[in-house]
Design a protein around this motif. Structure first.
Motif, PDB file in Angstrom:
ATOM      1  N   THR A 166     -10.455  -4.206  -2.549  1.00 46.55           N
ATOM      2  CA  THR A 166     -10.159  -3.118  -1.619  1.00 46.55           C
ATOM      3  C   THR A 166     -10.993  -1.862  -1.904  1.00 46.55           C
ATOM      4  O   THR A 166     -11.637  -1.314  -1.012  1.00 46.55           O
ATOM      5  N   SER A 167     -10.990  -1.446  -3.179  1.00 45.19           N
ATOM      6  CA  SER A 167     -11.665  -0.207  -3.544  1.00 45.19           C
ATOM      7  C   SER A 167     -13.170  -0.276  -3.313  1.00 45.19           C
ATOM      8  O   SER A 167     -13.753   0.615  -2.685  1.00 45.19           O
ATOM      9  N   SER A 168     -13.804  -1.332  -3.793  1.00 49.85           N
ATOM     10  CA  SER A 168     -15.272  -1.391  -3.665  1.00 49.85           C
ATOM     11  C   SER A 168     -15.694  -1.561  -2.213  1.00 49.85           C
ATOM     12  O   SER A 168     -16.710  -0.997  -1.794  1.00 49.85           O
ATOM     13  N   ILE A 169     -14.920  -2.315  -1.441  1.00 50.22           N
ATOM     14  CA  ILE A 169     -15.242  -2.467  -0.021  1.00 50.22           C
ATOM     15  C   ILE A 169     -15.125  -1.121   0.696  1.00 50.22           C
ATOM     16  O   ILE A 169     -15.991  -0.728   1.468  1.00 50.22           O
ATOM     17  N   ALA A 170     -14.042  -0.394   0.377  1.00 43.65           N
ATOM     18  CA  ALA A 170     -13.832   0.909   1.013  1.00 43.65           C
ATOM     19  C   ALA A 170     -14.956   1.878   0.646  1.00 43.65           C
ATOM     20  O   ALA A 170     -15.476   2.600   1.491  1.00 43.65           O
ATOM     21  N   ARG A 171     -15.356   1.867  -0.617  1.00 41.11           N
ATOM     22  CA  ARG A 171     -16.453   2.732  -1.074  1.00 41.11           C
ATOM     23  C   ARG A 171     -17.774   2.363  -0.406  1.00 41.11           C
ATOM     24  O   ARG A 171     -18.546   3.230  -0.029  1.00 41.11           O
ATOM     25  N   ALA A 172     -17.993   1.057  -0.287  1.00 38.59           N
ATOM     26  CA  ALA A 172     -19.262   0.577   0.255  1.00 38.59           C
ATOM     27  C   ALA A 172     -19.471   1.019   1.707  1.00 38.59           C
ATOM     28  O   ALA A 172     -20.600   1.118   2.168  1.00 38.59           O
ATOM     29  N   THR A 173     -18.392   1.302   2.428  1.00 36.22           N
ATOM     30  CA  THR A 173     -18.554   1.763   3.808  1.00 36.22           C
ATOM     31  C   THR A 173     -19.215   3.133   3.834  1.00 36.22           C
ATOM     32  O   THR A 173     -19.825   3.505   4.835  1.00 36.22           O
ATOM     33  N   GLY A 174     -19.077   3.880   2.724  1.00 35.88           N
ATOM     34  CA  GLY A 174     -19.689   5.201   2.664  1.00 35.88           C
ATOM     35  C   GLY A 174     -19.034   6.214   3.584  1.00 35.88           C
ATOM     36  O   GLY A 174     -19.535   7.320   3.765  1.00 35.88           O
ATOM     37  N   ARG A 175     -17.894   5.859   4.167  1.00 37.48           N
ATOM     38  CA  ARG A 175     -17.246   6.761   5.126  1.00 37.48           C
ATOM     39  C   ARG A 175     -15.877   7.221   4.672  1.00 37.48           C
ATOM     40  O   ARG A 175     -15.162   7.859   5.426  1.00 37.48           O
ATOM     41  N   ALA A 176     -15.523   6.853   3.452  1.00 36.32           N
ATOM     42  CA  ALA A 176     -14.188   7.232   2.998  1.00 36.32           C
ATOM     43  C   ALA A 176     -14.211   7.716   1.554  1.00 36.32           C
ATOM     44  O   ALA A 176     -14.993   7.253   0.733  1.00 36.32           O
ATOM     45  N   THR A 177     -13.336   8.681   1.279  1.00 33.32           N
ATOM     46  CA  THR A 177     -13.073   9.057  -0.100  1.00 33.32           C
ATOM     47  C   THR A 177     -12.093   8.026  -0.629  1.00 33.32           C
ATOM     48  O   THR A 177     -11.120   7.707   0.050  1.00 33.32           O
ATOM     49  N   VAL A 178     -12.355   7.485  -1.807  1.00 27.91           N
ATOM     50  CA  VAL A 178     -11.453   6.466  -2.338  1.00 27.91           C
ATOM     51  C   VAL A 178     -10.794   6.973  -3.614  1.00 27.91           C
ATOM     52  O   VAL A 178     -11.473   7.358  -4.563  1.00 27.91           O
ATOM     53  N   LEU A 179      -9.481   7.021  -3.596  1.00 27.64           N
ATOM     54  CA  LEU A 179      -8.737   7.421  -4.786  1.00 27.64           C
ATOM     55  C   LEU A 179      -8.139   6.156  -5.390  1.00 27.64           C
ATOM     56  O   LEU A 179      -7.378   5.454  -4.736  1.00 27.64           O
ATOM     57  N   ASP A 180      -8.514   5.864  -6.626  1.00 29.93           N
ATOM     58  CA  ASP A 180      -8.026   4.644  -7.271  1.00 29.93           C
ATOM     59  C   ASP A 180      -6.863   4.946  -8.197  1.00 29.93           C
ATOM     60  O   ASP A 180      -7.035   5.585  -9.239  1.00 29.93           O
ATOM     61  N   LEU A 181      -5.686   4.470  -7.840  1.00 32.77           N
ATOM     62  CA  LEU A 181      -4.543   4.611  -8.748  1.00 32.77           C
ATOM     63  C   LEU A 181      -4.663   3.516  -9.817  1.00 32.77           C
ATOM     64  O   LEU A 181      -4.957   2.366  -9.493  1.00 32.77           O
ATOM     65  N   PRO A 182      -4.465   3.885 -11.077  1.00 32.46           N
ATOM     66  CA  PRO A 182      -4.637   2.903 -12.151  1.00 32.46           C
ATOM     67  C   PRO A 182      -3.547   1.831 -12.169  1.00 32.46           C
ATOM     68  O   PRO A 182      -3.744   0.754 -12.706  1.00 32.46           O
ATOM     69  N   VAL A 183      -2.387   2.141 -11.592  1.00 28.25           N
ATOM     70  CA  VAL A 183      -1.301   1.159 -11.518  1.00 28.25           C
ATOM     71  C   VAL A 183      -0.729   1.186 -10.104  1.00 28.25           C
ATOM     72  O   VAL A 183      -0.986   2.118  -9.345  1.00 28.25           O
ATOM     73  N   ASN A 184       0.013   0.169  -9.742  1.00 28.23           N
ATOM     74  CA  ASN A 184       0.608   0.112  -8.419  1.00 28.23           C
ATOM     75  C   ASN A 184       1.867   0.988  -8.380  1.00 28.23           C
ATOM     76  O   ASN A 184       2.827   0.749  -9.106  1.00 28.23           O
ATOM     77  N   LEU A 185       1.832   2.018  -7.538  1.00 24.66           N
ATOM     78  CA  LEU A 185       2.971   2.945  -7.473  1.00 24.66           C
ATOM     79  C   LEU A 185       3.891   2.648  -6.305  1.00 24.66           C
ATOM     80  O   LEU A 185       4.978   3.180  -6.217  1.00 24.66           O
ATOM     81  N   GLY A 186       3.454   1.818  -5.382  1.00 25.58           N
ATOM     82  CA  GLY A 186       4.249   1.616  -4.168  1.00 25.58           C
ATOM     83  C   GLY A 186       3.817   2.619  -3.117  1.00 25.58           C
ATOM     84  O   GLY A 186       3.143   3.617  -3.410  1.00 25.58           O
ATOM     85  N   ILE A 187       4.237   2.359  -1.867  1.00 22.03           N
ATOM     86  CA  ILE A 187       3.750   3.146  -0.742  1.00 22.03           C
ATOM     87  C   ILE A 187       4.011   4.652  -0.897  1.00 22.03           C
ATOM     88  O   ILE A 187       3.148   5.477  -0.607  1.00 22.03           O
ATOM     89  N   GLY A 188       5.197   5.005  -1.399  1.00 24.54           N
ATOM     90  CA  GLY A 188       5.533   6.432  -1.544  1.00 24.54           C
ATOM     91  C   GLY A 188       4.581   7.145  -2.498  1.00 24.54           C
ATOM     92  O   GLY A 188       4.043   8.202  -2.184  1.00 24.54           O
TER      93      GLY A 188
ATOM     94  N   PRO B  96       9.378  11.121  -1.592  1.00 23.63           N
ATOM     95  CA  PRO B  96      10.195  10.083  -2.220  1.00 23.63           C
ATOM     96  C   PRO B  96       9.385   8.842  -2.612  1.00 23.63           C
ATOM     97  O   PRO B  96       8.326   8.572  -2.039  1.00 23.63           O
ATOM     98  N   ALA B  97       9.913   8.089  -3.577  1.00 25.13           N
ATOM     99  CA  ALA B  97       9.097   7.054  -4.210  1.00 25.13           C
ATOM    100  C   ALA B  97       9.076   5.680  -3.539  1.00 25.13           C
ATOM    101  O   ALA B  97       8.013   5.174  -3.213  1.00 25.13           O
ATOM    102  N   ASP B  98      10.206   5.076  -3.313  1.00 23.07           N
ATOM    103  CA  ASP B  98      10.198   3.643  -3.029  1.00 23.07           C
ATOM    104  C   ASP B  98       9.975   3.248  -1.574  1.00 23.07           C
ATOM    105  O   ASP B  98       8.979   2.644  -1.232  1.00 23.07           O
TER     106      ASP B  98
END
Lengths: 243, 126
Positions: free
Chosen positions: A48-70, A180-182
């Protein structure tokens, strides 16, 4: 807010969306607005991250762990609050949301008639072929959430689980610290409503889900309802922190 | 015979509660358990040592609560101890997950800032 200088951040939370993220980005990038696309990669294990970066049209923030949608969406709020965007749009990375609807979504904020706009699948809009179809139990659940929201925050929002939303600067600053988190969508509405934010619901067309399953489908839905209702009630029991 | 048996029971109760209290102190001394989280353990450790040494104290305590069978009072104390300690654990876990979330978010934002500052070409995420 002058029309020319409205800076928009489109926050795209993405967890293992390698198959659809490029398309989502292309869709969102096609808007004729001053928008920065912010993909929040929620600890994906795929590309996901490298594909998003490769488009060159988005800022990509990489969370080191999965936090869930919230937690992922909140990361976007924090980013936008610091970068100073005027409007933040929350836009799912799974292909459900349609970028062409963003203009309609942000219109009430531009007109300063709302602090938060919810893109709704239920509010009538002619006889749109994109009208939302759903199972009876899911509709019932969503009605129950709407009722809870009305009782607890005095706001009537029909599609309280919709994650297609727009926020003004004030709402973003508020949520950057308190999102909120979850299963955050219905809970956030109670929080915003009780803190005096103006909520407006606008009809939007959404696509049928491309891949993956709803995070609130199947056997988990009862657990989801109980957890969300509890979270909404608890939010209502806390004192308002603003206004 | 019965008296000897009761005596042995009391002796093992004393040994067990002293060992419990001693291990907690040792864990704190070695920095494996923080003082803040040892308080509940220590207080209940002391309570158990006191009641194993001072048997009539347990009977008095049971009598005050209207408990006919004194050892039941001990079970009650044990349950209260476990409840309090577990609630404390839940609070600590909630606080940790909250700060963990904030740290992860801050890390993602800092990474992006660093990437911009160093102007590195598209570096794939791990």
């Amino acid at each position: 807010m002058s029309e020319q200088h409205v800076r928009i951040a489109v926050i795209i939370p993405a967890f293992n969306e390698a198959a659809s993220i490029a398309e989502t980005i292309a869709d969102a990038a096609s808007l004729a607005l001053d928008q920065e696309l912010v993909v929040v990669n929620d600890g994906s294990r795929d590309a996901t991250s490298s594909i998003a970066r490769a488009t060159g049209r988005a800022t990509v923030l990489d969370l080191p762990v999965n936090l869930g949608i919230g937690g992922a969406v909140q990361t976007g709020f924090r980013y936008a609050a610091r970068a100073g965007h005027d409007i933040v749009v929350q836009f799912d990375g799974d292909g459900q949301h349609v970028a062409a609807e963003i203009e309609r979504l942000i219109a009430p904020i531009r007109a300063q008639q709302a602090d938060v706009v919810i893109g709704s699948r239920f509010v009538e809009r002619g006889s749109s072929p994109g009208a939302f179809r759903s199972t009876r139990s899911r509709r019932l659940g969503i009605r129950l959430l709407a009722l809870a929201n009305w009782l607890l925050a005095g706001r009537w929002v029909r599609d309280s689980t919709s994650g297609f939303r727009a926020y003004n600067r004030e709402a973003v600053a508020f949520l950057a610290d308190r999102y909120p988190a979850d299963y955050p969508e219905p809970e956030a509405l109670v929080l915003l409503g009780r803190n005096g934010f103006r909520l407006v619901e606008v009809p939007v067309v959404m696509r049928e889900r491309q891949g993956g399953r709803s995070s609130i489908a199947g056997l988990r839905s009862a657990h989801y309802m109980i957890k969300v209702l509890l979270a909404m009630l608890m939010t209502a029991l806390r004192p308002a922190v603003r206004r | 015979m019965a008296a000897l048996f009761a005596h042995r029971l009391q002796l093992s109760a004393i040994v067990a509660s002293v060992v419990l209290l001693g291990s907690i102190v040792e864990l704190v001394r070695k920095h494996r358990l923080q003082e803040a989280y040892s308080l509940l353990w220590l207080s209940f450790g002391v309570v158990f040592v006191v009641f194993s040494v001072w048997r009539s104290g347990l009977e008095l305590f049971a009598h005050l609560l209207g408990i006919a069978y004194a050892p039941a009072a001990l079970f009650l104390l044990l349950l209260i101890a476990i409840f309090l300690i577990l609630i404390q654990f839940s609070i600590v876990v909630s606080r940790l997950s909250e700060s963990n979330r904030a740290l992860a978010q801050e890390l993602a934002l800092l990474r992006e800032e660093l990437r911009r500052a160093t102007r590195a070409p598209n570096d794939a995420a791990p």
